[in-house]
Design an enzyme around this catalytic site. Structure first.
Site, PDB file in Angstrom:
ATOM      1  N   HIS A 113      34.891  39.431  36.258  1.00 43.66           N
ATOM      2  CA  HIS A 113      34.679  39.961  37.628  1.00 43.66           C
ATOM      3  C   HIS A 113      35.691  41.068  37.963  1.00 43.66           C
ATOM      4  CE1 HIS A 113      37.547  37.254  40.277  1.00 43.66           C
ATOM      5  NE2 HIS A 113      38.154  37.676  39.191  1.00 43.66           N
ATOM      6  N   GLU A 130      32.611  31.690  36.466  1.00 42.89           N
ATOM      7  CA  GLU A 130      32.596  32.736  37.500  1.00 42.89           C
ATOM      8  C   GLU A 130      31.572  32.390  38.578  1.00 42.89           C
ATOM      9  OE1 GLU A 130      33.546  36.369  37.537  1.00 42.89           O
ATOM     10  OE2 GLU A 130      34.446  36.625  35.550  1.00 42.89           O
ATOM     11  N   GLU A 170      31.675  40.464  42.188  1.00 51.62           N
ATOM     12  CA  GLU A 170      31.105  39.147  41.918  1.00 51.62           C
ATOM     13  C   GLU A 170      29.636  39.394  41.593  1.00 51.62           C
ATOM     14  OE1 GLU A 170      33.076  36.294  41.937  1.00 51.62           O
ATOM     15  OE2 GLU A 170      34.559  37.884  42.105  1.00 51.62           O
TER      16      GLU A 170
HETATM   17  C1  LIG Z   1      42.012  37.198  37.760  1.00 56.31           C
HETATM   18  S1  LIG Z   1      43.124  36.696  36.540  1.00 56.31           S
HETATM   19  C2  LIG Z   1      42.405  35.186  35.980  1.00 56.31           C
HETATM   20  C3  LIG Z   1      43.385  34.304  35.298  1.00 56.31           C
HETATM   21  C4  LIG Z   1      42.867  32.943  34.828  1.00 56.31           C
HETATM   22  N1  LIG Z   1      41.793  33.062  33.879  1.00 56.31           N
HETATM   23  C5  LIG Z   1      42.444  32.132  36.027  1.00 56.31           C
HETATM   24  O1  LIG Z   1      41.252  32.043  36.320  1.00 56.31           O
HETATM   25  O2  LIG Z   1      43.308  31.598  36.719  1.00 56.31           O
HETATM   26  C6  LIG Z   1      42.804  37.802  35.204  1.00 56.31           C
HETATM   27  C7  LIG Z   1      43.752  37.631  34.040  1.00 56.31           C
HETATM   28  O3  LIG Z   1      43.432  38.645  33.073  1.00 56.31           O
HETATM   29  C8  LIG Z   1      44.658  39.061  32.488  1.00 56.31           C
HETATM   30  N2  LIG Z   1      44.475  40.386  31.864  1.00 56.31           N
HETATM   31  C9  LIG Z   1      44.320  41.587  32.486  1.00 56.31           C
HETATM   32  N3  LIG Z   1      44.166  42.559  31.583  1.00 56.31           N
HETATM   33  C10 LIG Z   1      44.229  41.964  30.358  1.00 56.31           C
HETATM   34  C11 LIG Z   1      44.118  42.435  29.029  1.00 56.31           C
HETATM   35  N4  LIG Z   1      43.920  43.733  28.780  1.00 56.31           N
HETATM   36  N5  LIG Z   1      44.201  41.549  28.014  1.00 56.31           N
HETATM   37  C12 LIG Z   1      44.410  40.222  28.264  1.00 56.31           C
HETATM   38  N6  LIG Z   1      44.511  39.710  29.509  1.00 56.31           N
HETATM   39  C13 LIG Z   1      44.420  40.575  30.542  1.00 56.31           C
HETATM   40  C14 LIG Z   1      45.616  39.068  33.641  1.00 56.31           C
HETATM   41  O4  LIG Z   1      46.963  39.079  33.228  1.00 56.31           O
HETATM   42  C15 LIG Z   1      45.221  37.789  34.365  1.00 56.31           C
HETATM   43  O5  LIG Z   1      45.927  36.686  33.904  1.00 56.31           O
END
Ligand SMILES: C[S@@+](CC[C@H](N)C(=O)[O-])C[C@H]1O[C@@H](n2cnc3c(N)ncnc32)[C@H](O)[C@@H]1O
Length: 400
Positions: free
Chosen positions: A308, A337, A364
């Site tokens: 999302h 999601e 979303e």
């Molecule tokens: C909205 S958070 C969701 C975290 C977890 N899955 C949750 O639902 O609580 C999105 C996650 O994606 C990670 N993220 C963003 N860009 C990324 C990348 N290029 N590679 C790996 N993780 C990444 C962020 O650090 C974050 O932890």
């Protein structure tokens, strides 16, 4: 329970447990308020200003009493009581008492603390719950690292002639914060917002049905049965799993799971996991999901609130890294999601959709959106497992 799931009540020094955040704020007041509202509401003359204000105040009090602190916190961010005198708190916190008096009077007028006399207040379950990092930390990081972009959306859309935003790297967020970084890079580069965001991720999902619960998704039947039982076989890979709250919950609910549980996120996030905060069985792996997935042929790859964050084009490229690692007729992709229904969307989902629009130029998704995206990425949806209003679904996918 990790240290981010506990707080301390500053008024009495007692530990505040996460359960405080997951129960109605003040259930004892509900019957009385309901009777008062029914009585005042049935005879209301809506031209009588004072009567209307009095009824509004009671109605707000009823909502506050019924909500859980977690729900109140989400609403704000996305859309043994001991009375304390303002003077005492101001002295302890070294704040100008006149300033604190005004702040507390307003917070009390909004119903979040209880006024018991002139310049004297009691905490509420809600204010106590804010001392728990996974409940309270959403406020500073969202006020500091998000609100400017949300407030900037109307002006930004005007500059683009109200065309649907679709750039993950040059959109409303970048314009509002004068940066070339994406949201995650920006927050992690501006601490403590990054750490606070990680805590918020641990909190926003609390108290809602989880996909790994027996009445939601049959983990034994769909994942464990048929899995490679070898100790080194990858079982579940949480891509973008932040500091591991989902895998920790999965392991606590399914302790005899076979194989490896692997948590993947950016190095800056994996590096913030505190020693002892998650089970040693959960392997921590620094990984950028825009690059080749190093864990091949896992029983399941899992993404919660990851897709999302990205427009379709970027999601397609992230998904290509996952599908290349999946083993045909064995591996699954589990996407946790929101699936927005055609009507009667829940406010938590629509609120989050507005965040996605302004922070990421993403969204979303409806079922139609998900089918278009996933089928276009070479996947088939086996089943969408839902659990009622406002609860994120589990979209179970296999290679097409
Ligand atoms: C909205 S958070 C969701 C975290 C977890 N899955 C949750 O639902 O609580 C999105 C996650 O994606 C990670 N993220 C963003 N860009 C990324 C990348 N290029 N590679 C790996 N993780 C990444 C962020 O650090 C974050 O932890």
């Amino acid at each position: 329970m990790g240290s981010t799931e506990k707080g301390v009540d500053a008024t009495n020094g007692l530990t505040v447990d996460i359960s405080v955040a997951l129960k109605a704020n003040d259930p004892k007041s509900v019957p009385g308020l309901s009777v008062e509202i029914a009585s005042a509401g049935s005879s209301l003359d809506d031209r009588d200003y004072n009567a209307r204000q009095s009824l509004l105040r009671k109605a707000r009090a009823l909502v506050t009493a019924l909500e859980t602190p977690r729900e109140t916190m989400i609403k704000h961010n996305w859309a043994e009581n001991c009375p304390q005198k303002v003077q005492d708190i101001a002295t302890a916190l070294e704040i100008d008492p006149e300033l604190l008096s005004r702040l507390m009077r307003h917070i009390s007028a909004m119903g979040y603390i209880k006024e018991v006399g002139p310049d004297e207040y009691e905490s509420t379950n809600f204010s106590r719950a804010l001392t728990i990092p996974i409940i309270g930390d959403g406020y500073p990081c969202i006020m500091g690292g998000c609100f400017a972009a949300i407030g900037h959306l109307p002006a930004y859309l005007k500059t683009t002639n109200f065309v649907m935003p679709n750039s993950a790297t040059n959109g409303c967020y970048q314009s509002a914060y004068s940066t070339k970084m994406n949201f995650f890079q920006y927050l992690q580069a501006h601490q403590p917002w990054g750490t606070q965001f990680n805590h918020h991720m641990g909190g926003y999902r609390q108290g809602r049905p989880a996909w790994m619960d027996p009445d939601f998704y049959p983990v034994q039947d769909r994942l464990i049965n048929g899995a490679d039982m070898a100790g080194n076989a990858p079982f579940l890979v949480d891509i973008g799993g932040n500091v591991g709250h989902d895998l920790a919950e999965f392991l606590s609910k399914h302790p005899s799971t076979p194989g490896r549980l692997i948590l993947q996120d950016l190095p800056v996030v994996i590096g913030q996991i505190q020693e002892g905060s998650i089970d040693m069985r959960i392997e921590r792996m620094e990984y950028d999901f825009h690059t080749e997935q190093p864990v091949k042929h896992a029983r399941a790859y899992y993404m919660h609130s990851v897709l999302h964050d990205w427009p379709d084009e970027v999601c397609t490229s992230i998904l290509a890294q996952v599908t290349a690692a999946m083993k045909p007729e064995y591996s699954k992709l589990l996407i946790n999601e929101n699936v927005i229904p055609p009507t009667q969307a829940n406010w938590q989902t629509t609120g989050l959709d507005m965040m996605m629009l302004s922070l990421f130029a993403s969204k979303e998704r409806t079922e139609v959106d998900w089918r278009r995206l996933l089928e276009g990425a070479g996947l088939k949806i086996v089943k969408i497992w839902g659990h009622g209003e406002g609860v994120e679904s589990l979209i179970e996918c296999e290679l097409a």
